[in-house]
Every structure is written in structure tokens, then in C-alpha cells.
Scaffold this motif. Structure first.
Motif, PDB file in Angstrom:
ATOM      1  N   LEU A   1      -2.112  -9.194   4.378  1.00  0.00           N
ATOM      2  CA  LEU A   1      -2.023  -9.123   3.199  1.00  0.00           C
ATOM      3  C   LEU A   1      -2.185  -8.190   3.352  1.00  0.00           C
ATOM      4  O   LEU A   1      -3.089  -7.482   3.146  1.00  0.00           O
ATOM      5  CB  LEU A   1      -1.973 -10.288   2.492  1.00  0.00           C
ATOM      6  N   PRO A   2      -1.092  -7.366   2.270  1.00  0.00           N
ATOM      7  CA  PRO A   2      -1.526  -6.135   2.120  1.00  0.00           C
ATOM      8  C   PRO A   2      -2.275  -5.908   0.526  1.00  0.00           C
ATOM      9  O   PRO A   2      -2.306  -6.988  -0.027  1.00  0.00           O
ATOM     10  CB  PRO A   2      -0.242  -5.943   1.293  1.00  0.00           C
ATOM     11  N   VAL A   3      -2.523  -4.749  -0.207  1.00  0.00           N
ATOM     12  CA  VAL A   3      -3.807  -4.447  -1.051  1.00  0.00           C
ATOM     13  C   VAL A   3      -3.096  -2.973  -1.191  1.00  0.00           C
ATOM     14  O   VAL A   3      -3.754  -1.922  -0.807  1.00  0.00           O
ATOM     15  CB  VAL A   3      -5.244  -4.641  -0.576  1.00  0.00           C
ATOM     16  N   LEU A   4      -2.265  -2.919  -2.740  1.00  0.00           N
ATOM     17  CA  LEU A   4      -2.009  -1.960  -2.590  1.00  0.00           C
ATOM     18  C   LEU A   4      -2.593  -0.729  -2.947  1.00  0.00           C
ATOM     19  O   LEU A   4      -3.860  -0.905  -3.758  1.00  0.00           O
ATOM     20  CB  LEU A   4      -0.855  -1.806  -3.582  1.00  0.00           C
ATOM     21  N   LEU A   5      -3.547   0.626  -2.189  1.00  0.00           N
ATOM     22  CA  LEU A   5      -3.709   1.437  -2.611  1.00  0.00           C
ATOM     23  C   LEU A   5      -3.536   2.975  -3.428  1.00  0.00           C
ATOM     24  O   LEU A   5      -2.084   2.256  -4.274  1.00  0.00           O
ATOM     25  CB  LEU A   5      -4.399   2.638  -1.563  1.00  0.00           C
ATOM     26  N   PRO A   6      -4.026   3.108  -4.734  1.00  0.00           N
ATOM     27  CA  PRO A   6      -3.654   4.006  -6.055  1.00  0.00           C
ATOM     28  C   PRO A   6      -3.004   5.271  -5.355  1.00  0.00           C
ATOM     29  O   PRO A   6      -1.864   5.412  -6.833  1.00  0.00           O
ATOM     30  CB  PRO A   6      -5.057   4.910  -6.411  1.00  0.00           C
ATOM     31  N   ASP A   7      -2.977   5.379  -4.193  1.00  0.00           N
ATOM     32  CA  ASP A   7      -1.411   6.372  -3.693  1.00  0.00           C
ATOM     33  C   ASP A   7      -0.401   5.900  -2.809  1.00  0.00           C
ATOM     34  O   ASP A   7       0.537   6.965  -2.980  1.00  0.00           O
ATOM     35  CB  ASP A   7      -2.068   7.652  -3.215  1.00  0.00           C
TER      36      ASP A   7
ATOM     37  N   ARG B   1     -11.730  -5.227   2.368  1.00  0.00           N
ATOM     38  CA  ARG B   1     -10.482  -5.068   2.873  1.00  0.00           C
ATOM     39  C   ARG B   1     -11.231  -4.309   4.430  1.00  0.00           C
ATOM     40  O   ARG B   1     -11.397  -4.256   5.072  1.00  0.00           O
ATOM     41  CB  ARG B   1     -10.894  -3.813   2.616  1.00  0.00           C
ATOM     42  N   LEU B   2      -9.674  -4.246   5.475  1.00  0.00           N
ATOM     43  CA  LEU B   2     -10.067  -3.788   6.433  1.00  0.00           C
ATOM     44  C   LEU B   2      -9.380  -2.903   6.842  1.00  0.00           C
ATOM     45  O   LEU B   2      -9.361  -2.354   8.002  1.00  0.00           O
ATOM     46  CB  LEU B   2      -9.357  -5.265   7.090  1.00  0.00           C
ATOM     47  N   GLY B   3      -8.887  -1.892   5.798  1.00  0.00           N
ATOM     48  CA  GLY B   3      -8.398  -0.479   6.430  1.00  0.00           C
ATOM     49  C   GLY B   3      -6.697  -0.594   6.494  1.00  0.00           C
ATOM     50  O   GLY B   3      -6.422  -1.667   6.977  1.00  0.00           O
ATOM     51  N   PRO B   4      -6.153   0.665   6.247  1.00  0.00           N
ATOM     52  CA  PRO B   4      -5.061   0.820   6.234  1.00  0.00           C
ATOM     53  C   PRO B   4      -4.472   0.702   7.741  1.00  0.00           C
ATOM     54  O   PRO B   4      -3.078   0.690   8.221  1.00  0.00           O
ATOM     55  CB  PRO B   4      -4.565   2.177   5.723  1.00  0.00           C
ATOM     56  N   ASP B   5      -5.430   0.974   8.802  1.00  0.00           N
ATOM     57  CA  ASP B   5      -4.755   1.112  10.359  1.00  0.00           C
ATOM     58  C   ASP B   5      -4.858  -0.980  10.440  1.00  0.00           C
ATOM     59  O   ASP B   5      -4.140  -0.768  12.065  1.00  0.00           O
ATOM     60  CB  ASP B   5      -5.569   1.669  11.364  1.00  0.00           C
ATOM     61  N   ALA B   6      -5.710  -1.434   9.904  1.00  0.00           N
ATOM     62  CA  ALA B   6      -5.518  -2.548  10.599  1.00  0.00           C
ATOM     63  C   ALA B   6      -4.164  -3.626  10.924  1.00  0.00           C
ATOM     64  O   ALA B   6      -3.988  -3.645  11.921  1.00  0.00           O
ATOM     65  CB  ALA B   6      -6.031  -3.590   9.286  1.00  0.00           C
ATOM     66  N   VAL B   7      -2.827  -2.994  10.091  1.00  0.00           N
ATOM     67  CA  VAL B   7      -1.653  -3.195  10.535  1.00  0.00           C
ATOM     68  C   VAL B   7      -1.094  -3.198  11.747  1.00  0.00           C
ATOM     69  O   VAL B   7      -0.315  -4.008  12.848  1.00  0.00           O
ATOM     70  CB  VAL B   7      -0.597  -2.576   9.179  1.00  0.00           C
ATOM     71  N   THR B   8      -1.399  -2.325  12.155  1.00  0.00           N
ATOM     72  CA  THR B   8      -1.445  -1.568  14.205  1.00  0.00           C
ATOM     73  C   THR B   8      -1.909  -3.075  14.386  1.00  0.00           C
ATOM     74  O   THR B   8      -1.322  -2.669  15.939  1.00  0.00           O
ATOM     75  CB  THR B   8      -2.202  -0.546  14.249  1.00  0.00           C
ATOM     76  N   GLY B   9      -3.070  -3.308  14.463  1.00  0.00           N
ATOM     77  CA  GLY B   9      -3.158  -5.183  15.128  1.00  0.00           C
ATOM     78  C   GLY B   9      -2.212  -6.092  15.283  1.00  0.00           C
ATOM     79  O   GLY B   9      -2.319  -7.057  16.414  1.00  0.00           O
ATOM     80  N   ALA B  10      -1.536  -6.028  14.521  1.00  0.00           N
ATOM     81  CA  ALA B  10      -0.355  -7.232  14.798  1.00  0.00           C
ATOM     82  C   ALA B  10       0.861  -7.946  15.072  1.00  0.00           C
ATOM     83  O   ALA B  10       1.569  -6.144  15.874  1.00  0.00           O
ATOM     84  CB  ALA B  10       0.721  -6.990  13.078  1.00  0.00           C
ATOM     85  N   ASP B  11       0.881  -8.226  15.817  1.00  0.00           N
ATOM     86  CA  ASP B  11       2.440  -9.108  16.566  1.00  0.00           C
ATOM     87  C   ASP B  11       3.547  -8.956  15.869  1.00  0.00           C
ATOM     88  O   ASP B  11       4.515  -8.972  16.444  1.00  0.00           O
ATOM     89  CB  ASP B  11       1.884 -10.183  17.423  1.00  0.00           C
ATOM     90  N   VAL B  12       3.258  -9.377  14.412  1.00  0.00           N
ATOM     91  CA  VAL B  12       4.880  -9.151  14.154  1.00  0.00           C
ATOM     92  C   VAL B  12       4.186  -8.837  12.615  1.00  0.00           C
ATOM     93  O   VAL B  12       3.173  -9.088  11.627  1.00  0.00           O
ATOM     94  CB  VAL B  12       5.062 -10.835  14.265  1.00  0.00           C
ATOM     95  N   VAL B  13       5.832  -7.816  11.986  1.00  0.00           N
ATOM     96  CA  VAL B  13       5.388  -7.363  10.672  1.00  0.00           C
ATOM     97  C   VAL B  13       6.120  -7.980  10.061  1.00  0.00           C
ATOM     98  O   VAL B  13       7.548  -7.777   9.453  1.00  0.00           O
ATOM     99  CB  VAL B  13       4.957  -6.154  10.589  1.00  0.00           C
ATOM    100  N   LEU B  14       6.185  -8.723   9.216  1.00  0.00           N
ATOM    101  CA  LEU B  14       7.166  -8.846   7.627  1.00  0.00           C
ATOM    102  C   LEU B  14       7.362  -8.126   6.466  1.00  0.00           C
ATOM    103  O   LEU B  14       6.045  -8.513   6.406  1.00  0.00           O
ATOM    104  CB  LEU B  14       6.564 -11.012   6.691  1.00  0.00           C
ATOM    105  N   LEU B  15       8.442  -8.006   6.545  1.00  0.00           N
ATOM    106  CA  LEU B  15       8.690  -6.548   4.999  1.00  0.00           C
ATOM    107  C   LEU B  15       9.116  -7.431   4.351  1.00  0.00           C
ATOM    108  O   LEU B  15      10.029  -7.635   4.310  1.00  0.00           O
ATOM    109  CB  LEU B  15       9.324  -5.466   6.393  1.00  0.00           C
TER     110      LEU B  15
ATOM    111  N   ARG C   1      -4.428 -12.170  -8.588  1.00  0.00           N
ATOM    112  CA  ARG C   1      -4.311 -10.986  -8.864  1.00  0.00           C
ATOM    113  C   ARG C   1      -4.569  -9.894 -10.048  1.00  0.00           C
ATOM    114  O   ARG C   1      -5.842  -9.790  -9.999  1.00  0.00           O
ATOM    115  CB  ARG C   1      -3.609 -12.013 -10.520  1.00  0.00           C
ATOM    116  N   VAL C   2      -4.013  -8.561  -9.469  1.00  0.00           N
ATOM    117  CA  VAL C   2      -4.220  -7.163  -9.476  1.00  0.00           C
ATOM    118  C   VAL C   2      -3.418  -6.384 -10.220  1.00  0.00           C
ATOM    119  O   VAL C   2      -1.853  -6.729  -9.700  1.00  0.00           O
ATOM    120  CB  VAL C   2      -5.100  -6.936  -8.170  1.00  0.00           C
ATOM    121  N   ARG C   3      -3.231  -5.987 -11.348  1.00  0.00           N
ATOM    122  CA  ARG C   3      -2.493  -4.937 -12.106  1.00  0.00           C
ATOM    123  C   ARG C   3      -2.544  -3.836 -11.508  1.00  0.00           C
ATOM    124  O   ARG C   3      -3.850  -3.422 -11.740  1.00  0.00           O
ATOM    125  CB  ARG C   3      -2.472  -5.902 -13.601  1.00  0.00           C
ATOM    126  N   HIS C   4      -1.077  -3.480 -11.141  1.00  0.00           N
ATOM    127  CA  HIS C   4      -1.964  -1.887 -11.013  1.00  0.00           C
ATOM    128  C   HIS C   4      -1.057  -1.194 -11.731  1.00  0.00           C
ATOM    129  O   HIS C   4       0.323  -0.766 -11.803  1.00  0.00           O
ATOM    130  CB  HIS C   4      -1.050  -2.091  -9.507  1.00  0.00           C
TER     131      HIS C   4
END
Length: 204
Positions: A82-88, A120-134, A104-107
């Protein structure tokens, strides 16, 4: 989980306003019924049945619901990121460990999101996914997806491309959000499928 903060062309802005207005008109029963149907269709996807790791998100407000789908994937022993929104505006990732492990996190006072509370697994963790639900607001006949305009998922798709990763990309929508044309820009990437409460539409 939506994307916020980046301006785009007027045609995209007009389509976003129309879709968001239609979503705001939905009742709680509409949203719940659609979420159950959407999860059932998504779980029939052969790509999800074969997936070991799925990148997904926690729907907020009147977005097409994801809770039932996340729990079903977890029950299948699928690793769900699951995603975690970064400040940038970029996305980090964490593993889904059940609804009780979401925070619950307010940004920046703009919005409150449900995010995984663990490591936190790092932004590159998504590259190991077989399916990405957008998440998205619309998709057209060519698979071009309209996001909220923040660019978070544009970065995800660019990261996948740079890594040479080729997961199945599927966007979760309401039926009326399958449209004839989404205004496209050079950085936009098509998705492979859209899942709605009525079924699955494939594009690529």
C-alpha cells in the motif's frame, strides 16, 4: 488514494470536475454495493489469481471501494503493498497487515489518507509487484487513465518503466467512468484493464 497538487490541461480538468461531481452524488449504499461487485470481478482476474505481490491502495471517501478486495487478497496469502504519500508527492510503500494496521495520516492539511503503519519499504518496492491496482477517475477506449492530477502514479509508472518491470496495470472505476477519450499527454501510460462493478474491460 488520490493524487493532488499538480495543474494539468483544461480538458483534463473539466473531465475531473465532472467525474468528481458524479461521485459526490453517490449514496453510501451505492458505494458499498459497487465495492462488493468490483471486488468480485477483480478477484476473477487470472493475473490476480497468479500474483504473489500486488500493489494496491486504500480507497477514500466515494472512491470505488477497496477494503473487501484488500482483505480477500490477504486471505489468499498475497503480499499486498500500500502506498505512503511522501512530502514531494512520490510514493513509498508498506505491507498491508489488515485494516487494524492502517493509520490515518493527514498530509499538509489537504487530505487524510489511510496508510500502512508498519515498515517503509522504499519507493522501488513497487517494481516487485505482479499487478498494480491504480486509482483513477476515468479510462478511455485506449486504456489511457485520468488521475487526480498530482502525478504520484505518473512517478510510479515511470519508475516501473525505468526498472524494466512489467506488472499488469488495472484501474478501479465506476461503470460511468469508462469514457470515449481521456486527454493524453506524452508522459501518460495506458493501463491493461479497468475493473468496474459490471466487469472487466481489457485494453492492451
Amino acid at each position: 488514494m488520490g493524487e493532488t497538487g499538480r495543474t494539468t490541461d483544461p480538458a483534463k480538468g473539466a473531465l475531473r470536475r465532472d467525474v468528481l461531481a458524479a461521485r459526490r452524488a453517490l449514496t453510501a449504499d451505492d458505494v458499498q454495493g459497487a465495492a462488493r461487485a468490483l471486488a468480485a470481478h477483480a478477484l476473477e482476474l487470472p493475473e490476480l489469481a497468479a500474483a504473489r505481490t500486488v500493489a494496491a491502495y486504500v480507497a477514500m471517501g466515494v472512491e470505488p471501494g477497496t477494503s473487501a478486495l484488500l482483505e480477500a487478497l490477504r486471505a489468499r496469502d498475497v503480499r499486498v503493498l500500500l502506498p505512503v504519500l511522501l512530502p514531494d508527492g512520490d510514493l513509498d510503500w508498506g505491507a498491508y497487515a489488515g485494516e487494524g494496521a492502517l493509520a490515518r495520516v493527514r498530509h499538509g492539511g489537504r487530505m487524510e489518507l489511510s496508510e500502512p503503519a508498519g515498515e517503509r519499504l522504499g519507493p522501488d518496492a513497487v517494481t516487485g509487484a505482479d499487478v498494480v491496482l491504480l486509482p483513477g477517475l476515468a479510462v478511455d477506449a485506449h486504456g489511457m487513465r485520468l488521475g487526480r492530477g498530482g502525478g504520484s502514479y505518473d512517478r510510479v509508472l515511470a519508475r516501473l518503466e525505468r526498472a524494466g518491470a512489467h506488472p499488469v496495470l488495472a484501474v478501479l472505476l465506476y461503470d460511468a467512468e469508462l469514457v470515449e477519450q481521456v486527454p493524453a499527454q506524452p508522459h501518460d501510460r495506458p493501463v491493461h484493464a479497468a475493473v468496474t462493478p459490471s466487469g472487466v474491460r481489457r485494453f492492451v
